[in-house]
Design a protein around this motif. Structure first.
Motif, PDB file in Angstrom:
ATOM      1  N   ILE A  87      14.047 -18.375 -11.409  1.00 43.33           N
ATOM      2  CA  ILE A  87      14.936 -18.185 -12.556  1.00 43.33           C
ATOM      3  C   ILE A  87      14.804 -19.448 -13.396  1.00 43.33           C
ATOM      4  O   ILE A  87      15.010 -20.559 -12.891  1.00 43.33           O
ATOM      5  N   ILE A  88      14.436 -19.302 -14.657  1.00 45.73           N
ATOM      6  CA  ILE A  88      14.207 -20.462 -15.524  1.00 45.73           C
ATOM      7  C   ILE A  88      15.317 -20.538 -16.558  1.00 45.73           C
ATOM      8  O   ILE A  88      15.517 -19.607 -17.345  1.00 45.73           O
ATOM      9  N   LEU A  89      16.072 -21.650 -16.530  1.00 47.45           N
ATOM     10  CA  LEU A  89      17.177 -21.898 -17.457  1.00 47.45           C
ATOM     11  C   LEU A  89      16.674 -22.789 -18.584  1.00 47.45           C
ATOM     12  O   LEU A  89      16.001 -23.793 -18.331  1.00 47.45           O
ATOM     13  N   VAL A  90      17.015 -22.442 -19.819  1.00 50.25           N
ATOM     14  CA  VAL A  90      16.500 -23.173 -20.972  1.00 50.25           C
ATOM     15  C   VAL A  90      17.660 -23.526 -21.898  1.00 50.25           C
ATOM     16  O   VAL A  90      18.300 -22.643 -22.480  1.00 50.25           O
ATOM     17  N   SER A  91      17.926 -24.826 -22.046  1.00 52.69           N
ATOM     18  CA  SER A  91      19.005 -25.284 -22.924  1.00 52.69           C
ATOM     19  C   SER A  91      18.809 -26.754 -23.227  1.00 52.69           C
ATOM     20  O   SER A  91      18.453 -27.528 -22.336  1.00 52.69           O
ATOM     21  N   GLU A  92      19.036 -27.133 -24.477  1.00 45.62           N
ATOM     22  CA  GLU A  92      18.902 -28.541 -24.844  1.00 45.62           C
ATOM     23  C   GLU A  92      20.175 -29.325 -24.549  1.00 45.62           C
ATOM     24  O   GLU A  92      20.126 -30.418 -23.975  1.00 45.62           O
ATOM     25  N   HIS A  93      21.328 -28.774 -24.882  1.00 46.14           N
ATOM     26  CA  HIS A  93      22.572 -29.548 -24.816  1.00 46.14           C
ATOM     27  C   HIS A  93      23.520 -29.100 -23.711  1.00 46.14           C
ATOM     28  O   HIS A  93      24.446 -29.837 -23.367  1.00 46.14           O
ATOM     29  N   HIS A  94      23.333 -27.898 -23.144  1.00 43.40           N
ATOM     30  CA  HIS A  94      24.308 -27.377 -22.184  1.00 43.40           C
ATOM     31  C   HIS A  94      23.655 -26.959 -20.881  1.00 43.40           C
ATOM     32  O   HIS A  94      24.095 -26.001 -20.244  1.00 43.40           O
ATOM     33  N   LEU A  95      22.622 -27.678 -20.506  1.00 43.99           N
ATOM     34  CA  LEU A  95      21.911 -27.338 -19.284  1.00 43.99           C
ATOM     35  C   LEU A  95      22.802 -27.508 -18.056  1.00 43.99           C
ATOM     36  O   LEU A  95      22.707 -26.729 -17.096  1.00 43.99           O
ATOM     37  N   ASP A  96      23.682 -28.505 -18.092  1.00 42.30           N
ATOM     38  CA  ASP A  96      24.584 -28.710 -16.953  1.00 42.30           C
ATOM     39  C   ASP A  96      25.475 -27.486 -16.723  1.00 42.30           C
ATOM     40  O   ASP A  96      25.735 -27.105 -15.570  1.00 42.30           O
ATOM     41  N   ASP A  97      25.949 -26.878 -17.815  1.00 40.93           N
ATOM     42  CA  ASP A  97      26.794 -25.691 -17.677  1.00 40.93           C
ATOM     43  C   ASP A  97      26.023 -24.531 -17.042  1.00 40.93           C
ATOM     44  O   ASP A  97      26.535 -23.837 -16.154  1.00 40.93           O
ATOM     45  N   LEU A  98      24.786 -24.341 -17.495  1.00 42.23           N
ATOM     46  CA  LEU A  98      23.978 -23.262 -16.934  1.00 42.23           C
ATOM     47  C   LEU A  98      23.631 -23.533 -15.473  1.00 42.23           C
ATOM     48  O   LEU A  98      23.680 -22.641 -14.625  1.00 42.23           O
ATOM     49  N   GLU A  99      23.261 -24.771 -15.174  1.00 42.89           N
ATOM     50  CA  GLU A  99      22.908 -25.106 -13.791  1.00 42.89           C
ATOM     51  C   GLU A  99      24.102 -24.914 -12.864  1.00 42.89           C
ATOM     52  O   GLU A  99      23.956 -24.445 -11.725  1.00 42.89           O
ATOM     53  N   GLY A 100      25.294 -25.229 -13.357  1.00 46.35           N
ATOM     54  CA  GLY A 100      26.486 -25.004 -12.541  1.00 46.35           C
ATOM     55  C   GLY A 100      26.725 -23.533 -12.290  1.00 46.35           C
ATOM     56  O   GLY A 100      27.060 -23.115 -11.176  1.00 46.35           O
ATOM     57  N   ALA A 101      26.520 -22.717 -13.331  1.00 49.43           N
ATOM     58  CA  ALA A 101      26.739 -21.272 -13.184  1.00 49.43           C
ATOM     59  C   ALA A 101      25.729 -20.643 -12.239  1.00 49.43           C
ATOM     60  O   ALA A 101      26.055 -19.696 -11.503  1.00 49.43           O
ATOM     61  N   PHE A 102      24.499 -21.149 -12.238  1.00 48.77           N
ATOM     62  CA  PHE A 102      23.447 -20.542 -11.420  1.00 48.77           C
ATOM     63  C   PHE A 102      23.279 -21.216 -10.067  1.00 48.77           C
ATOM     64  O   PHE A 102      22.333 -20.904  -9.333  1.00 48.77           O
ATOM     65  N   GLY A 103      24.221 -22.086  -9.711  1.00 39.86           N
ATOM     66  CA  GLY A 103      24.147 -22.701  -8.399  1.00 39.86           C
ATOM     67  C   GLY A 103      24.220 -21.697  -7.267  1.00 39.86           C
ATOM     68  O   GLY A 103      23.591 -21.862  -6.219  1.00 39.86           O
ATOM     69  N   ARG A 104      24.962 -20.607  -7.480  1.00 49.33           N
ATOM     70  CA  ARG A 104      25.123 -19.608  -6.418  1.00 49.33           C
ATOM     71  C   ARG A 104      23.825 -18.867  -6.110  1.00 49.33           C
ATOM     72  O   ARG A 104      23.715 -18.198  -5.093  1.00 49.33           O
ATOM     73  N   TYR A 105      22.816 -18.958  -7.003  1.00 46.12           N
ATOM     74  CA  TYR A 105      21.562 -18.233  -6.789  1.00 46.12           C
ATOM     75  C   TYR A 105      20.477 -19.088  -6.115  1.00 46.12           C
ATOM     76  O   TYR A 105      19.412 -18.569  -5.787  1.00 46.12           O
ATOM     77  N   GLU A 106      20.757 -20.366  -5.916  1.00 44.73           N
ATOM     78  CA  GLU A 106      19.707 -21.273  -5.456  1.00 44.73           C
ATOM     79  C   GLU A 106      19.248 -20.992  -4.035  1.00 44.73           C
ATOM     80  O   GLU A 106      18.139 -21.362  -3.654  1.00 44.73           O
TER      81      GLU A 106
END
Length: 551
Positions: free
Chosen positions: A7-26
């Motif tokens: 799963i590839i997350l792409v964000s310049e300014h809010h990557l931390d928010d996305l990474e936090g949301a997708f922690g459950r999929y790791e």
């Protein structure tokens, strides 16, 4: 074990928010992050180069180096089967929505969502898991399987079995007898087993398997129905119309049996993605829609029998029940709903008919699409089913050509599909053409296409030919007492000729010329030939059944 899908997350300014949301999929996915479109493309290429797969791209609505839709377009070239989602930051969600949502209709991406504002945003994660589930159902070799097929060859019979299982919502894989998984299942019987062999949990293995023997192992035969006496309603056909009838009839207390010749879902069940069905804004595959309806009907007590074609109907006389005949037994019913739908019209080019199952397919053949990697394929047909098949095939094939006899497809295909096909880099439309010949050494290798304007014939090398040529009613099993039009579709209501009205009155809207026998969906003359319309007719026929059954 193969590498976890990415799963590839792409964000310049809010990557931390996305990474936090997708922690459950790791735990089960390889979650990677990028801050630009170029970096995301490089990550995708790295995953693919090492033999991995990308399941999902999740991008913020604004990227620093390209428009997000341009990013999806480039990433799709690297990972065509990956799903694509915009997760807009709450500061931009309403601002960016009007422009970006237009791209959904053209298939530029799959979902437009608000980025989670905190933990346990289950509406967001419901959409994510829907997309991941849809991706998992279309990969070449699913990791979670419900049935294992053991065979030294992948011939037409194996493909038909796998297609049936897929359409019934049972993911499957094919194993060579020398594979460790197959050897573990077969034990000492590797050398004397009759292939193909189908193994499913809690059921005996099916040797020398066919679609019918697999269906009988999983779901039984009509003669196995533990029905005492006569059922209230027998539904012939398990497509949208038949399923809707089953849900509403069984939920209102009627005993109901559904007989389906192939897999539940009918022709609609082969659609890779239906985007215009009410209540599913992100779309839903025909298989998933059909299996949800089947489970709903099962909950209310409907009995299903699949893999058995109905051979005939004997109308009841003098209050006797109708008799629905199959090779596997008969069902006696006080009312019958004919919802057997339509079949694709045959091409009738003999060399190609001999290759059906070996590169030539009638219908979308979603399972066969997985075997079209790096092939050039042709889809013949201009309806929605052909458009949906083309979009699905483009996830695997090198190129997809939609071939139609008309000058364009706009008159026969929904606009959302016309736009999606026009945008897709792997799909082209060829108009004013027809297939007149084809062949190959044991499987399809080439076709001849004739230009209907000047008669010229051009040869094309192809790996797959998918024929979606229009509808022919599945009505040969009906007796002459049931009136049909010149094309074979069942006549109901005021479409019935006046000479066959009773006491000067036409039958009810969905009633046929045989009392107690009704018709719904594509089999009915004058029907709309849409999933929603068929479902509506299936629900509407139930009050008529009640009236017939009332004392």
């Amino acid at each position: 074990m193969s590498a976890a899908p990415a799963i590839i997350l792409v964000s310049e300014h809010h990557l931390d928010d996305l990474e936090g949301a997708f922690g459950r999929y790791e735990r089960e996915y390889d979650v990677r992050s990028a801050r630009s479109g170029v970096a995301a493309e490089a990550l995708a290429r790295e995953v693919v180069a090492t033999g991995g797969t990308v399941a999902l791209f999740v991008a913020e609505s604004v990227l620093p180096d390209c428009h997000v839709l341009e990013g999806f377009h480039r990433w799709r070239a690297v990972a065509p089967n990956a799903r694509r989602m915009v997760a807009a930051h709450w500061d931009r969600f309403l601002t960016d929505a009007p422009v970006l949502r237009a791209g959904l209709a053209k298939g530029k991406y799959d979902a437009y969502l608000l980025m989670p504002r905190g933990i346990r945003d289950e509406e967001f994660h419901h959409a994510v898991t829907d997309l991941l589930s849809d991706w998992g159902a279309t990969v070449a070799e699913p990791e979670v399987v419900s049935a294992k097929i053991i065979s030294p060859v992948r011939d037409a019979r194996v493909l038909a079995i796998r297609d049936f299982l897929d359409r019934m919502g049972m993911a499957s894989r094919v194993y060579h007898p020398d594979d460790p998984v197959a050897r573990h299942l077969l034990g000492d019987h590797v050398d004397d087993a009759a292939y193909p062999l189908v193994w499913a949990p809690e059921r005996p293995a099916v040797e020398d398997a066919t679609v019918r023997t697999v269906a009988m192992s999983l779901y039984g035969a009509p003669s196995d129905l533990d029905v005492e006496g006569t059922v209230d309603v027998c539904v012939v056909g398990g497509g949208p119309a038949g399923l809707a009838t089953a849900v509403y009839a069984a939920s209102e207390g009627l005993s109901c049996v559904v007989l389906e010749a192939e897999a539940i879902g009918g022709q609609a069940g082969t659609s890779s993605m239906i985007r215009n069905y009410l209540g599913f804004p992100r779309g839903i595959s025909g298989m998933r829609l059909a299996q949800r309806a089947r489970n709903q009907a099962l909950r209310f007590g409907t009995r299903f029998v699949t893999g058995w074609e109905v051979q005939g109907l004997v109308p009841g006389a003098g209050g006797a029940p109708h008799l629905v005949r199959t090779d596997g037994g008969d069902v006696a019913a006080r009312a019958v709903v004919v919802a057997s739908g339509v079949a694709y019209r045959k091409l009738r080019v003999e060399p190609l008919e001999e290759l059906v199952g070996s590169g030539v397919f009638y219908g979308a053949a979603m399972t066969a699409a997985r075997e079209m990697e790096d092939q050039d394929v042709v889809v013949v047909g201009g309806g929605n089913s052909a458009g949906q098949a083309a979009v699905h095939l483009a996830r695997f094939a090198r190129s997809v050509t939609v071939l139609v006899r008309r000058p364009d497809v706009a008159a026969t295909m929904s606009q959302y599909l016309v736009g999606e096909i026009a945008y897709h880099p792997r799909i082209t439309v060829t108009t004013c053409g027809e297939v007149v010949d084809g062949g190959g050494d044991s499987r399809l290798e080439w076709i001849d296409v004739r230009d209907t304007r000047d008669g010229s014939v051009h040869r094309r090398e192809v790996g797959g030919l998918f024929l979606l040529l229009g509808a022919e009613p599945r009505a040969d099993w009906l007796p002459t007492e049931v009136a049909r039009d010149e094309r074979g579709f069942v006549l109901t209501g005021r479409d019935v000729p006046r000479a066959r009205w009773v006491d000067g009155l036409p039958p009810a809207n969905l009633a046929t010329t045989v009392p107690g026998v009704f018709a719904a969906g594509d089999i009915r003359a004058g029907s709309m030939k849409r999933v929603a319309a068929a479902s509506g007719e299936g629900a509407s026929v139930v009050p008529l059944v009640h009236q017939w059954l009332a004392p």
